[in-house]
Design a protein around this motif. Structure first.
Motif, PDB file in Angstrom:
ATOM      1  N   SER A   1       3.143   5.880  -2.699  1.00 12.78           N
ATOM      2  CA  SER A   1       4.334   6.694  -2.994  1.00 12.78           C
ATOM      3  C   SER A   1       4.438   6.962  -4.492  1.00 12.78           C
ATOM      4  CB  SER A   1       5.593   5.973  -2.493  1.00 12.78           C
ATOM      5  OG  SER A   1       5.568   5.811  -1.088  1.00 12.78           O
ATOM      6  N   MET A   2       4.148   5.947  -5.294  1.00 12.82           N
ATOM      7  CA  MET A   2       4.129   6.136  -6.745  1.00 12.82           C
ATOM      8  C   MET A   2       3.027   7.107  -7.148  1.00 12.82           C
ATOM      9  SD  MET A   2       4.709   2.127  -7.789  1.00 12.82           S
ATOM     10  CE  MET A   2       4.485   2.408  -9.541  1.00 12.82           C
ATOM     11  N   ALA A   3       1.881   7.017  -6.479  1.00 15.36           N
ATOM     12  CA  ALA A   3       0.787   7.942  -6.774  1.00 15.36           C
ATOM     13  C   ALA A   3       1.169   9.380  -6.420  1.00 15.36           C
ATOM     14  CB  ALA A   3      -0.468   7.525  -6.009  1.00 15.36           C
TER      15      ALA A   3
ATOM     16  N   PHE B   1       2.569   1.709  -3.511  1.00 12.89           N
ATOM     17  CA  PHE B   1       1.658   2.232  -4.538  1.00 12.89           C
ATOM     18  C   PHE B   1       1.309   3.696  -4.288  1.00 12.89           C
ATOM     19  CE2 PHE B   1       0.437  -2.345  -5.282  1.00 12.89           C
ATOM     20  CZ  PHE B   1       0.900  -2.387  -6.586  1.00 12.89           C
TER      21      PHE B   1
ATOM     22  N   CYS C   1      -2.427   3.519  -9.622  1.00 19.91           N
ATOM     23  CA  CYS C   1      -1.657   3.312  -8.383  1.00 19.91           C
ATOM     24  C   CYS C   1      -2.539   3.489  -7.152  1.00 19.91           C
ATOM     25  CB  CYS C   1      -0.476   4.279  -8.338  1.00 19.91           C
ATOM     26  SG  CYS C   1       0.849   3.919  -9.519  1.00 19.91           S
TER      27      CYS C   1
ATOM     28  N   ALA D   1      -2.157   6.542 -14.948  1.00 19.70           N
ATOM     29  CA  ALA D   1      -1.201   5.766 -14.152  1.00 19.70           C
ATOM     30  C   ALA D   1      -1.363   6.068 -12.661  1.00 19.70           C
ATOM     31  CB  ALA D   1       0.223   6.070 -14.608  1.00 19.70           C
ATOM     32  N   THR D   2      -1.590   7.344 -12.342  1.00 19.16           N
ATOM     33  CA  THR D   2      -1.783   7.732 -10.946  1.00 19.16           C
ATOM     34  C   THR D   2      -3.057   7.117 -10.383  1.00 19.16           C
ATOM     35  OG1 THR D   2      -0.632   9.818 -11.351  1.00 19.16           O
ATOM     36  CG2 THR D   2      -1.992   9.677  -9.363  1.00 19.16           C
TER      37      THR D   2
ATOM     38  N   HIS E   1       0.838  -1.200   0.000  1.00 17.91           N
ATOM     39  CA  HIS E   1       0.000   0.000   0.000  1.00 17.91           C
ATOM     40  C   HIS E   1       0.877   1.255   0.000  1.00 17.91           C
ATOM     41  CE1 HIS E   1      -3.261   2.763   1.020  1.00 17.91           C
ATOM     42  NE2 HIS E   1      -2.511   3.216   2.011  1.00 17.91           N
TER      43      HIS E   1
ATOM     44  N   GLY F   1       3.101  10.689  -9.163  1.00 18.13           N
ATOM     45  CA  GLY F   1       2.197  10.951 -10.277  1.00 18.13           C
ATOM     46  C   GLY F   1       1.410  12.237 -10.088  1.00 18.13           C
TER      47      GLY F   1
ATOM     48  N   ALA G   1      -4.725   0.429  -6.889  1.00 18.00           N
ATOM     49  CA  ALA G   1      -3.952  -0.714  -6.402  1.00 18.00           C
ATOM     50  C   ALA G   1      -3.646  -0.572  -4.911  1.00 18.00           C
ATOM     51  CB  ALA G   1      -2.646  -0.831  -7.190  1.00 18.00           C
ATOM     52  N   GLY G   2      -3.370   0.665  -4.473  1.00 17.79           N
ATOM     53  CA  GLY G   2      -3.108   0.881  -3.053  1.00 17.79           C
ATOM     54  C   GLY G   2      -4.318   0.579  -2.194  1.00 17.79           C
TER      55      GLY G   2
END
Length: 202
Positions: A150-152, A148, A192, A188-189, A145, A155, A195-196
């Motif tokens: 952090s990637m968001a 994902f 993420c 993509a954001t 979590h 983004g 998915a989180g």
């Protein structure tokens, strides 16, 4: 007559009485050893860590903050979905022959600003929630979590920059390029974030 032979004398030996708790009647209760002891810690000492007021206060604060984190996080995901849909419709109107009137641009921008504020609030609650219990690092659902989200975060920041560049280059050749990149990073954001959220349901 001959004197009578002496008779053998058998010694009077009394067999020892085995020592049993009932045998020594002369022992008083005051002379008995003290058998009142515990092999385990007293209950108060064993649960002292669970009843620590400071620990309980931190755990209560953590539960409250994480509930807000969860609730606002779902609202943020809904806002991000709405911003993505509005952005896609505006992109179609601007670059795919749908009529370049920019009527949805203000709505898209407003939803993005509100969603960004929610995103920052949700992230702050998750980071600042106290965790008084030491935990060993492991790859579990919470770890994924965090990855994902952090990637968001990256983004969201990238989208903000690309969105500003796209609107500043209105009518120029670079506008479509920045808008397309903004659109791709937006999906993509959103992925993420989804998915989180999904990782915490397992």
């Amino acid at each position: 007559s001959a004197p009578a032979a002496p008779q053998p004398v058998t010694p009077d030996v009394t067999p020892p009485v085995p020592a049993t708790p009932e045998a020594p009647a002369s022992i008083t209760p005051s002379s008995e050893p003290d058998l009142d002891f515990d092999l385990l810690q007293p209950e108060a000492d064993a649960t002292a860590g669970l009843l620590d007021p400071e620990l309980e206060s931190k755990l209560k604060t953590r539960r409250t903050m994480l509930k807000l984190h969860q609730g606002l996080g779902l609202g943020m995901a809904g806002g991000l979905t709405a911003a993505t849909v509005l952005g896609q419709i505006q992109f179609n109107r601007s670059f795919r022959g749908g009529g370049d009137d920019r009527s949805l641009l203000a709505w898209h921008r407003g939803v993005v600003v509100g969603t960004s504020l929610l995103f920052a609030t949700v992230g702050t609650l998750g980071i600042l929630a106290p965790d008084p219990v030491e935990r060993e690092f492991r790859f579990d659902t919470v770890t994924f979590h965090k990855i994902f989200m952090s990637m968001a975060t990256v983004g969201m920041l990238t989208q903000a920059v690309l969105g500003i560049l796209a609107t500043r280059n209105y009518g120029e050749l670079d506008e479509r390029r920045f808008a397309t990149a903004h659109q791709v990073v937006g999906y993509a954001t959103l992925g993420c974030v989804a998915a989180g959220i999904v990782t915490l349901t397992f």
